[in-house]
Design a protein around this motif. Sequence first.
Motif, PDB file in Angstrom:
ATOM      1  N   HIS B 334      59.120  32.480  46.661  1.00  0.00           N
ATOM      2  CA  HIS B 334      58.567  33.430  47.638  1.00  0.00           C
ATOM      3  C   HIS B 334      57.037  33.449  47.600  1.00  0.00           C
ATOM      4  O   HIS B 334      56.409  34.383  48.111  1.00  0.00           O
ATOM      5  N   LYS B 375      61.346  41.224  47.563  1.00  0.00           N
ATOM      6  CA  LYS B 375      62.489  40.366  47.952  1.00  0.00           C
ATOM      7  C   LYS B 375      63.135  39.712  46.734  1.00  0.00           C
ATOM      8  O   LYS B 375      64.327  39.471  46.704  1.00  0.00           O
ATOM      9  N   ARG B 378      65.299  42.323  45.016  1.00  0.00           N
ATOM     10  CA  ARG B 378      66.309  42.982  45.859  1.00  0.00           C
ATOM     11  C   ARG B 378      67.722  42.631  45.403  1.00  0.00           C
ATOM     12  O   ARG B 378      68.003  41.503  45.086  1.00  0.00           O
TER      13      ARG B 378
END
Lengths: 378, 378
Positions: B334, B375, B378
Amino acid sequence: MHRTLSVASSPVRDLLALTSRPEVISFAGGLPAPELFDLDGVRAAYDVALRDRSVLQYAPTEGNRALRSLVAARLTGRGLPTSDVLITTGSQQALTLVATALLEPGAVVAVEEPTYLAALQCFQMAGARIVPVAGDADGLDPAALRSVVEAERPAMLYLVPTFANPTGRTLSAARRAEIAALAEEHSFWVVEDDPYGELRYRGSAVAPLASISDRTVYLGSFSKIGAPGMRLGWLRAPEDLLRTLVIVKQAADLHTSTVDQAAAAVYLKDNDLDAHVARLCVEYGARRDAMIEALPGTVPVDTTWTDPDGGMFVWLRLPGDVDTAELLQEALRHDVAFVPGAPFFATTPDHATFRMSFTTNTPDEIAEGMARLAKVFR
Amino acid sequence: MHRTLSVASSPVRDLLALTSRPEVISFAGGLPAPELFDLDGVRAAYDVALRDRSVLQYAPTEGNRALRSLVAARLTGRGLPTSDVLITTGSQQALTLVATALLEPGAVVAVEEPTYLAALQCFQMAGARIVPVAGDADGLDPAALRSVVEAERPAMLYLVPTFANPTGRTLSAARRAEIAALAEEHSFWVVEDDPYGELRYRGSAVAPLASISDRTVYLGSFSKIGAPGMRLGWLRAPEDLLRTLVIVKQAADLHTSTVDQAAAAVYLKDNDLDAHVARLCVEYGARRDAMIEALPGTVPVDTTWTDPDGGMFVWLRLPGDVDTAELLQEALRHDVAFVPGAPFFATTPDHATFRMSFTTNTPDEIAEGMARLAKVFR
């Protein structure tokens, strides 16, 4: 309580403090001549380097990539094929890194005798036992080295094969080959310290030991051909050992000054260092000649001295039972100085020896200093 | 054969190489923000320093006299009366010098856990045995230290008492007094590493351990308040120990760059470093706040983190049986990075921990980086 270190401060560095009175003509130091520094060129290089913000940041331990390439290309051009180097905070740091990486406490280090005393300090601090090896006008004697190697199994041989400190001697090509073969046969490392090799005033270059054996760690420096204040040295070693030395350096100081490295890279790119070294050789050669020519009229009959082809030093031995440390006191009363030879011996010192540097005084100053010395020896 | 060193390259430095893709928002480094360097002021200082030829020459091991005076006056002004310091090639060198001077092979070094990993490397390389001491939000726990001291007789306690790396924690004044008393009682040395102390964003300064005990070696650095590329640190110690450390440094690198030291002396004389540090504190304080404010919306419920009053780091622990080294791989996918906590532990690592630096990204970049991290979690 803290442990008591078994080493003392360098007698030479302590002596330099005592001989720094401006009226003293000192042959004691091992310093490059400051009036020959390329101050303008170096200042311009810093100014260019400092246009890039990244020179103020942390940097890789290995060193500035451009500087490493320039140094490797320079070594290759001088007959030592080199793919990479580790940049060190002067050659002195390289000695400490090598000692940390290669010496267990109690390990044996063979050294030529006499030798560079800050190397002795460094190996002593690493807990090594130092075994001297005899030499003569052609440098370290391979037969003497073989005896030491067979009896003592050294992990390392340390030497300054070209224009040695303190003797000014150069190891012959034939002996280099013999020593390289011994290193292969007996699996010891050769640490080839070469700060003076480019300062040659006559004769032709002798190939470095590192060019004939992979069991060699080769140390170079910007200090004698550029400026020692920048504290920039380099180390060439086989790839595995180089990787280990990078890790040791990481713990030692993370990396050498990013600013100094970048400035040196700019300097090497924008200037002709070979031409600068050629100028140094002309000046230093004349100073060497002035000292050597004055010696017969200065020292007692039966004094012996070396006749160096380059570097910074002449090594002398007085006849009879004299102590040059005592003579130094008398010399200082005549405003002239040299370094007594004793500290350069690993074991049994020869107190009749001393070292004279010819690089930091002009031929006229050398003539005056030698005249003062003549009074001491009268 | 060369000895096999028992230490590996720094996992953080190796990681930095992997996270240097420009698209990665990295919270992994421990670097000062380059856009806040006073590049013009520093370049001007080098230009002034390089008008003097002597900055290219060898120099005393202790360091530039003007710089030592300026640093000593600055420490004195900050509440640590100081008559002299030794200039080092960054604080990292000071750690190695202290280890060489104070640690016999097999000596015990007590460290707060977790701690600065290059210090761990350095003590391991010196052959020391490292014993961790527990702490909490107020820093190292003196009761835990007493147990370790009585059981293990350490020669040295190493700690970063103010805005520690990696935790950001600050040792309370009461605990400093207790630890100083323990050091006196049991005759061990306290090595107080203080690179971050001036980077305070709230609250008021806590007096250094060195101001309450003579059994302290205090390490400071120009790297976080000036420019790490100059590799300039300083070391304050009782006079006897300072003399020993000068000798150790002589063997390590003769002296720190004459050029960099002279430039730093000029910089400190001609510029208001306090004003520069005040600017850094405004910027870094805003970055700290941005990271702390974003954390609740980023990390899983029951994650814990430190709430530093200064410095560069937040230290976090995730709930459950997770390995942050694995999460880092996901984070890199990411385009965001942090440092897994395991390498900061001397003995048993806590794999659920990690370190985040807030200094090298602006508040907007921090917001974006935290959104990417959300993210991952998560």
